[in-house]
Design a protein around this motif. Structure first.
Motif, PDB file in Angstrom:
ATOM      1  N   UNK A  60       0.919  -1.202   0.005  1.00  0.00           N
ATOM      2  CA  UNK A  60       0.137   0.013   0.041  1.00  0.00           C
ATOM      3  C   UNK A  60       0.985   1.090   0.094  1.00  0.00           C
ATOM      4  N   UNK A  61       2.006   1.254   0.694  1.00  0.00           N
ATOM      5  CA  UNK A  61       2.823   2.312   0.838  1.00  0.00           C
ATOM      6  C   UNK A  61       3.759   2.464  -0.317  1.00  0.00           C
ATOM      7  N   UNK A  62       4.290   1.362  -1.065  1.00  0.00           N
ATOM      8  CA  UNK A  62       4.823   1.536  -2.260  1.00  0.00           C
ATOM      9  C   UNK A  62       4.255   2.141  -3.351  1.00  0.00           C
ATOM     10  N   UNK A  63       2.703   2.243  -3.143  1.00  0.00           N
ATOM     11  CA  UNK A  63       2.059   2.392  -4.819  1.00  0.00           C
ATOM     12  C   UNK A  63       2.304   3.927  -4.808  1.00  0.00           C
ATOM     13  N   UNK A  64       2.463   4.699  -3.570  1.00  0.00           N
ATOM     14  CA  UNK A  64       2.962   6.273  -3.426  1.00  0.00           C
ATOM     15  C   UNK A  64       4.353   6.342  -3.652  1.00  0.00           C
ATOM     16  N   UNK A  65       5.185   5.668  -3.107  1.00  0.00           N
ATOM     17  CA  UNK A  65       6.664   5.949  -2.913  1.00  0.00           C
ATOM     18  C   UNK A  65       7.442   4.496  -2.988  1.00  0.00           C
ATOM     19  N   UNK A  66       7.457   4.036  -4.400  1.00  0.00           N
ATOM     20  CA  UNK A  66       8.097   2.507  -4.372  1.00  0.00           C
ATOM     21  C   UNK A  66       9.871   2.848  -3.990  1.00  0.00           C
ATOM     22  N   UNK A  67      10.337   4.001  -4.352  1.00  0.00           N
ATOM     23  CA  UNK A  67      11.782   4.185  -4.279  1.00  0.00           C
ATOM     24  C   UNK A  67      11.982   4.106  -2.660  1.00  0.00           C
ATOM     25  N   UNK A  68      11.238   4.387  -1.738  1.00  0.00           N
ATOM     26  CA  UNK A  68      11.491   4.097  -0.412  1.00  0.00           C
ATOM     27  C   UNK A  68      11.957   2.932   0.014  1.00  0.00           C
ATOM     28  N   UNK A  69      11.295   1.649  -0.809  1.00  0.00           N
ATOM     29  CA  UNK A  69      11.734   0.505  -0.532  1.00  0.00           C
ATOM     30  C   UNK A  69      13.001  -0.105  -1.083  1.00  0.00           C
ATOM     31  N   UNK A  81      22.781  -3.604   3.075  1.00  0.00           N
ATOM     32  CA  UNK A  81      23.728  -4.557   2.188  1.00  0.00           C
ATOM     33  C   UNK A  81      23.425  -5.917   1.809  1.00  0.00           C
ATOM     34  N   UNK A  82      22.576  -6.440   2.651  1.00  0.00           N
ATOM     35  CA  UNK A  82      22.064  -7.706   2.316  1.00  0.00           C
ATOM     36  C   UNK A  82      20.581  -7.958   1.488  1.00  0.00           C
ATOM     37  N   UNK A  83      20.205  -6.753   1.304  1.00  0.00           N
ATOM     38  CA  UNK A  83      18.711  -6.753   0.650  1.00  0.00           C
ATOM     39  C   UNK A  83      18.809  -7.402  -0.751  1.00  0.00           C
ATOM     40  N   UNK A  84      17.513  -7.884  -1.024  1.00  0.00           N
ATOM     41  CA  UNK A  84      17.544  -8.644  -2.362  1.00  0.00           C
ATOM     42  C   UNK A  84      16.256  -8.037  -2.982  1.00  0.00           C
ATOM     43  N   UNK A  85      16.321  -7.217  -3.819  1.00  0.00           N
ATOM     44  CA  UNK A  85      14.936  -6.501  -4.484  1.00  0.00           C
ATOM     45  C   UNK A  85      13.962  -6.217  -3.187  1.00  0.00           C
ATOM     46  N   UNK A  86      14.514  -5.249  -2.222  1.00  0.00           N
ATOM     47  CA  UNK A  86      13.653  -4.841  -1.054  1.00  0.00           C
ATOM     48  C   UNK A  86      13.528  -5.845  -0.055  1.00  0.00           C
ATOM     49  N   UNK A  87      13.890  -7.019  -0.111  1.00  0.00           N
ATOM     50  CA  UNK A  87      13.896  -7.716   1.158  1.00  0.00           C
ATOM     51  C   UNK A  87      14.868  -9.115   1.255  1.00  0.00           C
ATOM     52  N   UNK A  88      14.474 -10.080   1.751  1.00  0.00           N
ATOM     53  CA  UNK A  88      15.395 -11.121   2.009  1.00  0.00           C
ATOM     54  C   UNK A  88      15.315 -12.030   0.874  1.00  0.00           C
ATOM     55  N   UNK A 194       9.547  -0.846 -11.416  1.00  0.00           N
ATOM     56  CA  UNK A 194       9.981  -1.252 -10.033  1.00  0.00           C
ATOM     57  C   UNK A 194       8.967  -1.885  -9.149  1.00  0.00           C
ATOM     58  N   UNK A 195       8.007  -1.102  -9.047  1.00  0.00           N
ATOM     59  CA  UNK A 195       7.014  -1.756  -8.242  1.00  0.00           C
ATOM     60  C   UNK A 195       6.491  -3.172  -8.566  1.00  0.00           C
ATOM     61  N   UNK A 196       6.379  -3.405  -9.856  1.00  0.00           N
ATOM     62  CA  UNK A 196       5.987  -4.942 -10.327  1.00  0.00           C
ATOM     63  C   UNK A 196       7.355  -5.750  -9.960  1.00  0.00           C
ATOM     64  N   UNK A 197       8.361  -5.378 -10.048  1.00  0.00           N
ATOM     65  CA  UNK A 197       9.552  -6.396  -9.709  1.00  0.00           C
ATOM     66  C   UNK A 197       9.510  -6.578  -8.435  1.00  0.00           C
ATOM     67  N   UNK A 198       8.897  -5.407  -7.590  1.00  0.00           N
ATOM     68  CA  UNK A 198       9.167  -5.538  -5.996  1.00  0.00           C
ATOM     69  C   UNK A 198       8.356  -6.588  -5.663  1.00  0.00           C
ATOM     70  N   UNK A 199       7.076  -6.418  -6.303  1.00  0.00           N
ATOM     71  CA  UNK A 199       5.945  -7.378  -5.848  1.00  0.00           C
ATOM     72  C   UNK A 199       6.140  -8.664  -6.281  1.00  0.00           C
ATOM     73  N   UNK A 200       7.069  -9.060  -7.483  1.00  0.00           N
ATOM     74  CA  UNK A 200       7.303 -10.480  -7.876  1.00  0.00           C
ATOM     75  C   UNK A 200       8.290 -10.894  -6.918  1.00  0.00           C
ATOM     76  N   UNK A 201       9.068 -10.023  -6.236  1.00  0.00           N
ATOM     77  CA  UNK A 201      10.163 -10.752  -5.502  1.00  0.00           C
ATOM     78  C   UNK A 201       9.282 -11.096  -3.945  1.00  0.00           C
ATOM     79  N   UNK A 202       8.703 -10.064  -3.530  1.00  0.00           N
ATOM     80  CA  UNK A 202       7.892 -10.440  -2.437  1.00  0.00           C
ATOM     81  C   UNK A 202       7.121 -11.553  -2.691  1.00  0.00           C
ATOM     82  N   UNK A 203       6.443 -11.839  -3.666  1.00  0.00           N
ATOM     83  CA  UNK A 203       5.622 -13.136  -3.989  1.00  0.00           C
ATOM     84  C   UNK A 203       6.476 -14.465  -3.646  1.00  0.00           C
ATOM     85  N   UNK A 204       7.588 -14.384  -4.281  1.00  0.00           N
ATOM     86  CA  UNK A 204       8.514 -15.377  -4.191  1.00  0.00           C
ATOM     87  C   UNK A 204       9.071 -15.556  -2.626  1.00  0.00           C
ATOM     88  N   UNK A 205       9.180 -14.696  -2.028  1.00  0.00           N
ATOM     89  CA  UNK A 205       9.458 -14.717  -0.503  1.00  0.00           C
ATOM     90  C   UNK A 205       8.174 -15.443   0.135  1.00  0.00           C
TER      91      UNK A 205
END
Length: 260
Positions: A60-69, A81-88, A194-205
């Protein structure tokens, strides 16, 4: 200076981590006491719901500012340093399973108790199958991220950069305004990507977490979640210590410069 989204999500994340620490304390108690399966299932369910809340608020937050993530101010430098596309990175979960299996085998003598040392052959086979599947999903995300990064050098972006430089050099207000509109549209397209890629990565997580928990029995799930949660919390603490030391060192250097 933080944006509004960064301020709001930082506040949310701080409270979320405090709750995560409470979940960890409960996980460790359950892991030690080894109660009935129903109790283990309830504890696991509460923690998975806690993680789902994180991703709900994040999206919900990334919809307004995806770069923050992609440059999260609420994380330490070590965590970033250990982030992979905004997460683990999902692969980490499988490395952790393997580490816990070996560690528990050494502690329990391989007695087949309700620990990751007691994984059956079928469980090991399913975990390996999931690992291969999620690795392919990771690579798909990485290819899409690479495509987005390379897109910055597309002919359209290069032309826009040149047009803006010329317009500003000629002090042509009308041309600058037209170029700004085109630049904003182009950047908006990049941010949507970028928002699309972030959500793709979160879905894999999320798929990885659910997939591993589906293979493990309730007690094993408690042990696994306790280890992942402890690692996340300790990484934050280690990073905070390191950041504090860096700030102190920088202050000392400034004082030395001032005194000289």
């Amino acid at each position: 200076m933080k944006s509004q989204i960064e301020e709001e999500f930082s506040d949310f994340y701080e409270k979320w981590v405090v709750q995560l620490e409470e979940h960890l304390r409960l996980l460790l108690v359950v892991s030690k006491e080894k109660p009935q399966e129903a109790v283990c299932e309830a504890v696991v369910s509460k923690l998975t719901a806690h993680h789902k809340e994180y991703y709900t608020v994040k999206w919900a937050s990334a919809a307004d500012d995806v770069l923050a993530f992609f440059t999260p101010l609420w994380l330490t430098a070590l965590e970033n340093a250990y982030l992979w596309v905004t997460g683990w990175k999902p692969s980490m979960a499988f490395r952790l399973v393997e580490s816990l299996k070996k560690a528990d085998a050494g502690q329990s003598g391989g007695d087949g108790g309700a620990t990751l040392a007691g994984l059956t052959e079928e469980q090991v086979r399913k975990i390996e199958g999931l690992r291969v599947k999620m690795k392919a999903e990771e690579e798909k995300v990485e290819r899409e991220m690479e495509r987005m990064q390379v897109a910055m050098a597309d002919r359209k972006m290069v032309e826009l950069a040149g047009m803006e430089r010329v317009a500003r050099k000629n002090e042509d207000a009308a041309a600058v305004g037209q170029v700004d509109v085109m630049v904003n549209a182009a950047v908006k397209g990049l941010l949507c990507g970028l928002e699309k890629v972030m959500k793709m990565a979160d879905c894999v997580r999320l798929k990885t977490l659910k997939g591993v928990l589906d293979v493990l029995n309730p007690m094993q799930s408690v042990d696994f979640l306790a280890a992942t949660t402890m690692l996340q919390i300790q990484m934050k603490k280690w990073g905070a210590i390191r950041d504090k030391r860096c700030r102190i060192d920088n202050q000392k250097k400034c004082l030395v410069i001032i005194n000289h």
